[in-house]
Design a protein around this motif. Structure first.
Motif, short mmCIF file in Angstrom:
data_model
loop_
_atom_site.label_atom_id
_atom_site.label_comp_id
_atom_site.label_asym_id
_atom_site.label_seq_id
_atom_site.Cartn_x
_atom_site.Cartn_y
_atom_site.Cartn_z
N LEU A 1 42.02 -7.83 25.94
CA LEU A 1 41.58 -6.93 24.88
C LEU A 1 40.07 -6.93 24.68
CD1 LEU A 1 44.32 -7.59 22.16
CD2 LEU A 1 44.21 -5.73 23.83
N VAL A 2 39.43 -8.08 24.88
CA VAL A 2 38.00 -8.21 24.59
C VAL A 2 37.22 -8.12 25.90
CG1 VAL A 2 36.22 -9.65 23.54
CG2 VAL A 2 38.54 -9.66 22.61
N PRO A 3 36.25 -7.24 26.00
CA PRO A 3 35.46 -7.15 27.23
C PRO A 3 34.59 -8.38 27.41
CG PRO A 3 34.56 -5.69 25.55
CD PRO A 3 35.85 -6.21 25.01
N ASP A 4 34.43 -8.80 28.66
CA ASP A 4 33.61 -9.97 28.97
C ASP A 4 32.14 -9.70 28.67
OD1 ASP A 4 35.77 -11.40 29.73
OD2 ASP A 4 35.41 -11.25 31.90
N HIS A 5 31.48 -10.72 28.11
CA HIS A 5 30.05 -10.65 27.87
C HIS A 5 29.31 -10.94 29.18
CE1 HIS A 5 26.16 -11.20 26.00
NE2 HIS A 5 26.11 -12.46 26.39
N ALA A 6 28.21 -10.25 29.41
CA ALA A 6 27.41 -10.48 30.62
C ALA A 6 26.52 -11.70 30.39
CB ALA A 6 26.57 -9.25 30.95
N ALA A 7 27.09 -12.88 30.54
CA ALA A 7 26.37 -14.12 30.25
C ALA A 7 25.57 -14.58 31.46
CB ALA A 7 27.36 -15.21 29.85
N ASP A 8 24.46 -15.25 31.18
CA ASP A 8 23.64 -15.82 32.25
C ASP A 8 24.20 -17.21 32.58
OD1 ASP A 8 21.70 -16.34 34.10
OD2 ASP A 8 20.19 -16.94 32.62
N ALA A 9 25.34 -17.22 33.22
CA ALA A 9 26.04 -18.47 33.54
C ALA A 9 26.29 -18.55 35.03
CB ALA A 9 27.35 -18.55 32.77
N PHE A 10 26.60 -19.73 35.50
CA PHE A 10 26.90 -19.94 36.91
C PHE A 10 28.11 -19.10 37.31
CE2 PHE A 10 29.14 -22.65 40.15
CZ PHE A 10 28.26 -22.40 41.18
N SER A 11 27.92 -18.25 38.30
CA SER A 11 28.99 -17.37 38.74
C SER A 11 28.91 -17.21 40.26
CB SER A 11 28.88 -15.99 38.05
OG SER A 11 29.95 -15.16 38.43
N PRO A 12 29.53 -18.11 41.00
CA PRO A 12 29.44 -18.06 42.46
C PRO A 12 30.17 -16.85 43.02
CG PRO A 12 31.05 -19.69 41.79
CD PRO A 12 30.39 -19.21 40.53
N PRO A 13 29.75 -16.36 44.17
CA PRO A 13 30.43 -15.21 44.78
C PRO A 13 31.84 -15.58 45.22
CG PRO A 13 28.80 -16.14 46.28
CD PRO A 13 28.61 -16.83 44.97
N ARG A 14 32.74 -14.63 45.11
CA ARG A 14 34.14 -14.85 45.50
C ARG A 14 34.33 -14.51 46.98
NH1 ARG A 14 36.55 -14.21 40.34
NH2 ARG A 14 35.15 -15.41 38.99
N PRO A 15 35.13 -15.29 47.69
CA PRO A 15 35.32 -15.04 49.13
C PRO A 15 36.30 -13.90 49.38
CG PRO A 15 36.57 -16.97 48.45
CD PRO A 15 35.83 -16.49 47.23
N GLY A 16 35.80 -12.72 49.65
CA GLY A 16 36.67 -11.60 50.02
C GLY A 16 37.31 -10.94 48.82
N PRO A 17 37.85 -9.75 49.01
CA PRO A 17 38.51 -9.02 47.91
C PRO A 17 39.81 -9.71 47.51
CG PRO A 17 38.82 -7.87 49.99
CD PRO A 17 37.88 -9.00 50.27
N CYS B 1 36.76 -17.50 26.19
CA CYS B 1 37.47 -16.86 27.31
C CYS B 1 36.84 -15.54 27.75
CB CYS B 1 38.92 -16.64 26.93
SG CYS B 1 39.84 -18.18 26.71
N ASN B 2 35.87 -15.06 26.99
CA ASN B 2 35.21 -13.80 27.35
C ASN B 2 33.71 -13.98 27.53
OD1 ASN B 2 37.44 -11.60 27.10
ND2 ASN B 2 37.69 -12.83 25.26
N PHE B 3 33.32 -15.19 27.91
CA PHE B 3 31.91 -15.50 28.20
C PHE B 3 31.00 -15.28 27.00
CE2 PHE B 3 32.28 -15.51 32.99
CZ PHE B 3 31.75 -16.79 33.13
N LEU B 4 31.57 -15.34 25.79
CA LEU B 4 30.74 -15.25 24.59
C LEU B 4 30.33 -16.66 24.18
CD1 LEU B 4 32.92 -12.56 22.83
CD2 LEU B 4 30.50 -12.27 23.44
N PRO B 5 29.16 -16.83 23.55
CA PRO B 5 28.66 -18.17 23.21
C PRO B 5 29.62 -18.90 22.29
CG PRO B 5 26.92 -16.52 22.97
CD PRO B 5 28.19 -15.76 23.19
N TRP B 6 29.89 -20.15 22.61
CA TRP B 6 30.77 -20.98 21.81
C TRP B 6 30.35 -22.43 21.98
CZ3 TRP B 6 33.00 -20.67 17.60
CH2 TRP B 6 34.05 -21.49 17.20
N THR B 7 31.17 -23.34 21.50
CA THR B 7 30.79 -24.75 21.51
C THR B 7 30.92 -25.39 22.88
OG1 THR B 7 33.02 -25.53 20.93
CG2 THR B 7 31.54 -24.95 19.12
#
Length: 507
Positions: free
Chosen positions: A35-51, A501-507
């Motif tokens: 339901l909640v769109p993910d926030h575009a956070a500046d966090a570690f996000s490695p590339p995924r291998p393949g589709p 769970c949506n990359f929003l700032p939390w503890t």
């Protein structure tokens, strides 16, 4: 199962309540993630291998909320090992457990490794959090000597304000079950068993090193007891030497996993020509170049920490990548994060003040001097009893260090997974001030007022015998203090599921 229920209905209720809370958390995080769109956070996000395949997309929709923020590091390490320098801030026990379980999971579907790891994280942390609640129940019974207060504290653990981190792909649940179990074993006098569990905890989180203080205090208390009994000097000297040797060996055991891992990181990133044994995908190399990550086995300047007298990659990463240090977080722009940490700070500080003001002499003597009431076997029980002293000191030390030297918003999960005090003190306040929980017998509060509710002998026979459920069902009639405590636990438990769970700032 029936025999277990009859033998210990409180334990049965604690475990099942923990599992039900974890199942509800997994369901809610999936709903909020949809339901909640993910926030575009500046966090570690490695590339995924393949589709991703269709089943991978389904797993990501259902469990993707468990892989946010630092969970990305744990999942990456479990999949690829310690490929990037800043991954070394996350110790190896939990990623190893994830990788092992993901490899053992019987799955007829074609899934990528990340999907299998997400499934493993959900199952593993559900089991570990239930075991942690059970260990907290046993520890509480041994220390508090009030079964119903220990029972209430263990139930509150399942609704911990750090609940999202107990469910997500974080090491908090693993650390909690190991630390609480080690403390429980120490209370039962099993020093070496406790040391082994503390060592495993130190392989899960770096703050596990602080738990060596429990071993030192345990040995010191045993020596003080011998002194007070007036043992002969030759006997006392021999016992003191034995206790000192045991303390040194147990502390070395606790520190060993951390030291070995620092050596592993040194070989991995500082030794020339250390082979990786794996090819590094170009998208990952590009991410490392863009973000300034140092990749193991890739030619370049030797990291600065390699030249230190005691090369510690952990402290270097905390300092360089996340700017962690004494009072560095004390900035005006961090006021929202201090507000996030305010409830747990106030509750933990209140716990320390309550204990010290109730037991001033006991605290001044560091709990090493036995009072006359202890010698007669009539010492105070409950949260303010003498046995809780070392746990209050531990919690207060973690609070002071976290408040002054860490990103302060992590205090909630830092204390919630490391110390039983948060749950013991909340249970103490509820039992002392909530009429719905007052009872006769061993758990009778200082006020001595009459019982409203069912007797402790009926625990485990129905939902009304769960004191947390009883309070929630009678929300309108409970005291403002009870509403504040339960509101903090439930509010942070729910907000964590929505925001984290949506990359929003939390503890």
């Amino acid at each position: 199962m029936e025999r277990w229920s009859r033998a210990d209905p409180q334990l049965r209720e604690v475990v099942w309540f923990a599992l039900r809370c974890r199942a509800l958390a997994l369901l809610l995080q999936a709903v909020f993630n949809l339901l909640v769109p993910d926030h575009a956070a500046d966090a570690f996000s490695p590339p995924r291998p393949g589709p991703p395949g269709p089943w991978d997309a389904l797993v990501e929709r259902l469990l993707g909320g468990l892989g946010r923020w630092d969970a990305e590091h744990f999942l990456f390490i479990a999949e690829r090992g310690y490929l990037l320098e800043h991954n070394c801030a996350f110790l190896p026990l939990f990623p190893l457990g994830l990788r092992l379980l993901a490899g053992l999971l019987p799955c007829p579907l074609q899934l990528q490794q990340r999907s299998r790891l997400l499934l493993a994280a959900a199952l593993l942390n559900a089991l570990l959090s239930a075991l942690a609640a059970a260990a907290l129940l046993g520890l509480g019974r041994a220390v508090l000597r009030r079964p119903r207060q220990a029972f209430l504290a263990a139930l509150l653990f399942s609704l911990s304000p750090a609940g999202i981190f107990m469910a997500a792909a974080y090491s908090e649940s693993a650390f909690a079950v190991l630390a609480f179990s080690a403390m429980w074993q120490l209370e039962k006098g099993h020093g070496w068993r406790s040391g082994l569990l503390f060592a495993l905890a130190a392989a899960a989180r770096a703050n596990g090193l602080v738990n060596a203080g429990f071993v030192l205090y345990w040995c010191g208390k045993r020596l003080a007891l011998q002194l007070q009994r007036g043992a002969a000097f030759p006997v006392l000297w021999k016992r003191a030497l034995g206790l000192a040797s045991s303390a040194a060996l147990l502390c070395a055991l606790i520190f060993l996993p951390f030291v070995v891992f620092q050596y592993y990181a040194y070989v991995r990133f500082c030794e020339p020509g250390a082979g990786l044994g794996q090819a590094v995908p170009e998208p990952l190399l590009q991410l490392a170049r863009d973000k300034g990550y140092r990749v193991a086995g890739v030619a370049g300047d030797k990291p600065p920490w390699c030249s230190q007298r005691f090369p510690l990659v952990y402290s270097y990463i905390q300092d360089t990548y996340w700017n962690v240090g004494f009072l560095r977080y004390f900035e005006l722009r961090q006021i929202p994060n201090f507000l996030l940490a305010l409830p747990v700070t106030l509750l933990s500080s209140w716990a320390a003040w309550t204990y010290v003001s109730t037991n001033p002499r006991h605290c001044l003597t560091l709990g090493l001097e036995r009072s006359k009431s202890e010698e007669r076997g009539k010492a105070r029980d409950g949260f303010c009893g003498p046995a809780a002293f070392v746990y209050v000191v531990h919690s207060t030390a973690l609070l002071a260090f976290g408040f002054c030297c860490m990103h302060v918003q992590v205090l909630t999960r830092f204390l919630g997974s490391s110390s039983p005090i948060l749950y013991w003190f909340a249970a103490h306040l509820l039992q002392e001030h909530e009429p719905l929980l007052w009872s006769t017998g061993a758990d009778k509060p200082a006020s001595g007022k009459a019982l409203l509710g069912k007797s402790p002998s009926s625990c485990g026979k129905g939902t009304s015998d769960n004191p947390v459920v009883r309070l929630l069902l009678n929300w309108r009639s409970i005291t403002p203090l009870s509403k504040s405590i339960l509101g903090f636990f439930l509010g942070y438990w729910l907000l964590g599921l929505i925001l984290h769970c949506n990359f929003l700032p939390w503890t």
